[in-house]
Structure formats: structure tokens, C-alpha cells
Motif scaffolding. Structure first.
Motif, mmCIF file in Angstrom:
data_model
loop_
_atom_site.group_PDB
_atom_site.id
_atom_site.type_symbol
_atom_site.label_atom_id
_atom_site.label_comp_id
_atom_site.label_asym_id
_atom_site.label_seq_id
_atom_site.Cartn_x
_atom_site.Cartn_y
_atom_site.Cartn_z
ATOM 1 N N ILE A 255 -46.566 47.029 35.451
ATOM 2 C CA ILE A 255 -46.877 46.439 34.153
ATOM 3 C C ILE A 255 -47.272 44.980 34.363
ATOM 4 O O ILE A 255 -46.730 44.303 35.234
ATOM 5 C CB ILE A 255 -45.683 46.556 33.180
ATOM 6 C CG1 ILE A 255 -46.065 46.114 31.781
ATOM 7 C CG2 ILE A 255 -44.467 45.833 33.704
ATOM 8 C CD1 ILE A 255 -45.076 46.533 30.720
ATOM 9 N N GLY A 256 -48.243 44.530 33.603
ATOM 10 C CA GLY A 256 -48.662 43.149 33.769
ATOM 11 C C GLY A 256 -49.789 42.777 32.848
ATOM 12 O O GLY A 256 -50.015 43.425 31.820
ATOM 13 N N ARG B 97 -65.831 41.533 33.051
ATOM 14 C CA ARG B 97 -65.507 40.310 32.304
ATOM 15 C C ARG B 97 -64.242 40.469 31.463
ATOM 16 O O ARG B 97 -64.199 40.113 30.287
ATOM 17 C CB ARG B 97 -66.688 39.874 31.449
ATOM 18 C CG ARG B 97 -67.895 39.489 32.294
ATOM 19 C CD ARG B 97 -68.995 38.871 31.471
ATOM 20 N NE ARG B 97 -70.033 38.405 32.348
ATOM 21 C CZ ARG B 97 -71.266 38.881 32.357
ATOM 22 N NH1 ARG B 97 -71.604 39.833 31.526
ATOM 23 N NH2 ARG B 97 -72.158 38.391 33.183
ATOM 24 N N VAL B 98 -63.208 41.003 32.091
ATOM 25 C CA VAL B 98 -61.899 41.138 31.457
ATOM 26 C C VAL B 98 -61.098 39.884 31.809
ATOM 27 O O VAL B 98 -60.747 39.686 32.963
ATOM 28 C CB VAL B 98 -61.157 42.404 31.957
ATOM 29 C CG1 VAL B 98 -59.764 42.476 31.347
ATOM 30 C CG2 VAL B 98 -61.958 43.653 31.653
ATOM 31 N N THR B 99 -60.837 39.048 30.808
ATOM 32 C CA THR B 99 -60.088 37.810 31.049
ATOM 33 C C THR B 99 -58.853 37.705 30.177
ATOM 34 O O THR B 99 -58.195 36.669 30.161
ATOM 35 C CB THR B 99 -60.975 36.573 30.834
ATOM 36 O OG1 THR B 99 -61.493 36.610 29.503
ATOM 37 C CG2 THR B 99 -62.109 36.521 31.842
ATOM 38 N N GLY B 100 -58.541 38.763 29.459
ATOM 39 C CA GLY B 100 -57.321 38.820 28.665
ATOM 40 C C GLY B 100 -56.984 40.264 28.372
ATOM 41 O O GLY B 100 -57.670 40.910 27.595
ATOM 42 N N ALA B 101 -55.953 40.798 29.040
ATOM 43 C CA ALA B 101 -55.614 42.212 28.863
ATOM 44 C C ALA B 101 -54.212 42.477 29.362
ATOM 45 O O ALA B 101 -53.671 41.740 30.183
ATOM 46 C CB ALA B 101 -56.601 43.096 29.627
ATOM 47 N N GLY B 102 -53.639 43.561 28.864
ATOM 48 C CA GLY B 102 -52.394 44.089 29.397
ATOM 49 C C GLY B 102 -52.728 45.291 30.251
ATOM 50 O O GLY B 102 -53.781 45.916 30.079
ATOM 51 N N LEU B 103 -51.844 45.609 31.192
ATOM 52 C CA LEU B 103 -52.093 46.781 32.023
ATOM 53 C C LEU B 103 -50.798 47.482 32.362
ATOM 54 O O LEU B 103 -49.740 46.859 32.449
ATOM 55 C CB LEU B 103 -52.870 46.423 33.292
ATOM 56 C CG LEU B 103 -52.206 45.540 34.326
ATOM 57 C CD1 LEU B 103 -51.734 46.389 35.497
ATOM 58 C CD2 LEU B 103 -53.183 44.510 34.817
ATOM 59 N N THR B 104 -50.902 48.798 32.515
ATOM 60 C CA THR B 104 -49.777 49.626 32.942
ATOM 61 C C THR B 104 -50.298 50.609 33.972
ATOM 62 O O THR B 104 -51.492 50.924 33.998
ATOM 63 C CB THR B 104 -49.153 50.409 31.774
ATOM 64 O OG1 THR B 104 -50.153 51.243 31.181
ATOM 65 C CG2 THR B 104 -48.571 49.483 30.715
ATOM 66 N N GLY B 105 -49.388 51.096 34.811
ATOM 67 C CA GLY B 105 -49.816 52.052 35.812
ATOM 68 C C GLY B 105 -48.678 52.811 36.452
ATOM 69 O O GLY B 105 -47.529 52.372 36.428
ATOM 70 N N VAL C 272 -44.036 45.330 39.634
ATOM 71 C CA VAL C 272 -44.010 46.737 40.012
ATOM 72 C C VAL C 272 -42.606 47.117 40.479
ATOM 73 O O VAL C 272 -41.894 46.291 41.055
ATOM 74 C CB VAL C 272 -45.077 47.028 41.105
ATOM 75 C CG1 VAL C 272 -44.787 46.291 42.382
ATOM 76 C CG2 VAL C 272 -45.238 48.501 41.359
ATOM 77 N N VAL C 273 -42.223 48.349 40.171
ATOM 78 C CA VAL C 273 -41.003 48.934 40.708
ATOM 79 C C VAL C 273 -41.429 50.118 41.558
ATOM 80 O O VAL C 273 -42.132 51.015 41.075
ATOM 81 C CB VAL C 273 -40.030 49.394 39.603
ATOM 82 C CG1 VAL C 273 -38.794 50.065 40.217
ATOM 83 C CG2 VAL C 273 -39.626 48.227 38.717
ATOM 84 N N LEU C 274 -41.024 50.096 42.830
ATOM 85 C CA LEU C 274 -41.356 51.170 43.768
ATOM 86 C C LEU C 274 -40.104 51.990 44.057
ATOM 87 O O LEU C 274 -39.036 51.436 44.317
ATOM 88 C CB LEU C 274 -41.895 50.589 45.074
ATOM 89 C CG LEU C 274 -43.147 49.719 44.950
ATOM 90 C CD1 LEU C 274 -43.532 49.161 46.314
ATOM 91 C CD2 LEU C 274 -44.295 50.507 44.335
ATOM 92 N N GLY C 275 -40.245 53.313 44.022
ATOM 93 C CA GLY C 275 -39.142 54.216 44.299
ATOM 94 C C GLY C 275 -39.278 54.829 45.683
ATOM 95 O O GLY C 275 -40.363 55.255 46.076
ATOM 96 N N HIS C 276 -38.176 54.869 46.410
ATOM 97 C CA HIS C 276 -38.164 55.409 47.768
ATOM 98 C C HIS C 276 -37.570 56.820 47.788
ATOM 99 O O HIS C 276 -36.940 57.252 46.822
ATOM 100 C CB HIS C 276 -37.369 54.482 48.690
ATOM 101 C CG HIS C 276 -37.818 53.061 48.626
ATOM 102 N ND1 HIS C 276 -39.090 52.658 48.960
ATOM 103 C CD2 HIS C 276 -37.169 51.940 48.213
ATOM 104 C CE1 HIS C 276 -39.201 51.350 48.790
ATOM 105 N NE2 HIS C 276 -38.054 50.897 48.336
ATOM 106 N N ARG C 277 -37.744 57.505 48.902
ATOM 107 C CA ARG C 277 -37.295 58.885 49.074
ATOM 108 C C ARG C 277 -35.824 59.068 48.708
ATOM 109 O O ARG C 277 -35.435 60.074 48.120
ATOM 110 C CB ARG C 277 -37.533 59.325 50.516
ATOM 111 C CG ARG C 277 -37.059 60.739 50.833
ATOM 112 C CD ARG C 277 -37.208 61.050 52.310
ATOM 113 N NE ARG C 277 -38.582 61.071 52.726
ATOM 114 C CZ ARG C 277 -39.334 62.181 52.811
ATOM 115 N NH1 ARG C 277 -38.823 63.350 52.518
ATOM 116 N NH2 ARG C 277 -40.581 62.105 53.210
ATOM 117 N N ASP C 278 -34.990 58.082 49.030
ATOM 118 C CA ASP C 278 -33.553 58.212 48.783
ATOM 119 C C ASP C 278 -33.137 57.797 47.367
ATOM 120 O O ASP C 278 -31.959 57.764 47.045
ATOM 121 C CB ASP C 278 -32.758 57.408 49.812
ATOM 122 C CG ASP C 278 -32.988 55.906 49.703
ATOM 123 O OD1 ASP C 278 -33.768 55.449 48.832
ATOM 124 O OD2 ASP C 278 -32.383 55.173 50.508
ATOM 125 N N GLY C 279 -34.118 57.477 46.530
ATOM 126 C CA GLY C 279 -33.824 57.084 45.154
ATOM 127 C C GLY C 279 -33.618 55.603 44.957
ATOM 128 O O GLY C 279 -33.504 55.134 43.829
#
Length: 153
Positions: free
Chosen positions: A79-80, A37-45, A95-102
Motif C-alpha cells: 500500500i502506498g 503522468r501520474v503524480t498523485g495517486a494511491g496504490l495497492t497490490g 509492504v508486508v512479505l509473508g514467508h513459508r513458515d508464516g
């Protein structure tokens, strides 16, 4: 996926979630939020994934355009928030995704297949900072007029 309640102060909870290989992050987060029952929260990962679909919000069309990301990537930043949508949790994360080549790819998180792990912290927000889905825009926005809170007018 494993989860643990790590703090509860004045009724506001903080959870840590550790997702497993092949977990679909959006599905797991939404199910967890509904169950707890989380209906208001911040999240990071942070973590990694084997593929994902990100989105770019097209303001004229009021919808997300898909950005497919194939192959292994590092989740450099996630983040969201989780907002209330008529009593149901609505996830809005970038989200920011990093690839093998940077190089990187970023956008709204639509789908992400975890590989090998994704670690998230979910922190509930007080009622006066809760978000509500704005039907005119199609996004969850902070609704300062939804409830009275400290400093509100």
C-alpha cells in the motif's frame, strides 16, 4: 508488465498493472507513472517475489536503513502512494512479505523482484489530496495548503 486503464471519472484515472516474472517493481512503477503522468495517486497490490529490499526510516539520519529479504515471499499487502516531486513521480509504499513458515517482514518498499506476479491498482487522487515531498523530513506528506479543495481552510 501489462497495464490497463479501467476507469476515468472527472479526469481521475484508475489503472491495473500486472507485473511479470523478474520485473523490478519500483523501477516498473516509476517508469509507468512517468509515462502516464501520474503524480498523485494511491496504490495497492498483492502477489509474490523472489527477493526484496525493504527499509526502516531512521528519523535522526533522515534515511532508510536496508532490510534485505531473500528467498520466495508472498506480497501480503502493498500500500502506498505516488506523489509529485518537482514534476516527477515519487513512489512511497510499504509492504508486508509473508514467508513459508508464516513469519513476516515489513517496511518501506525499496526494491522487489517479482516472481511470479504482482498485481497493482493505481487510483489517482484529486488535487486537494496531493502529496508533496517535504525536504525537512525527506518524505512525501499530504500538503493540504498546496491547493484549495472541498472543506479546505
Amino acid at each position: 508488465m501489462k497495464s490497463r486503464l479501467v476507469s476515468e471519472v472527472d479526469g481521475l484515472r484508475t489503472f491495473v498493472l500486472v507485473m511479470d516474472k523478474e520485473d523490478e517493481a519500483v523501477e516498473r512503477l516509476t517508469a509507468f507513472s512517468r509515462e502516464h503522468r501520474v503524480t498523485g495517486a494511491g496504490l495497492t497490490g498483492v502477489g509474490a517475489c523472489r527477493d526484496a529490499t525493504l527499509g526502516y526510516f531512521d528519523a535522526e539520519r533522515k534515511e532508510y536503513l536496508d532490510i534485505p529479504v531473500g528467498g520466495q515471499s508472498e506480497v501480503l499487502s502493498l500500500i502506498g502512494d505516488i506523489a509529485d516531486d518537482d514534476g516527477r513521480p515519487a513512489l512511497h509504499a510499504h509492504v508486508v512479505l509473508g514467508h513459508r513458515d508464516g513469519s513476516t517482514a515489513g517496511g518501506h518498499l525499496q526494491r522487489l523482484t517479482v516472481w511470479p506476479t504482482l498485481e497493482l491498482v493505481i487510483t489517482e487522487t484529486p488535487a486537494h489530496l496531493r502529496k508533496r515531498v517535504d525536504p525537512d523530513v525527506g518524505l512525501a506528506l499530504i500538503a493540504l495548503d498546496a491547493t484549495d479543495g472541498p472543506g479546505g481552510s
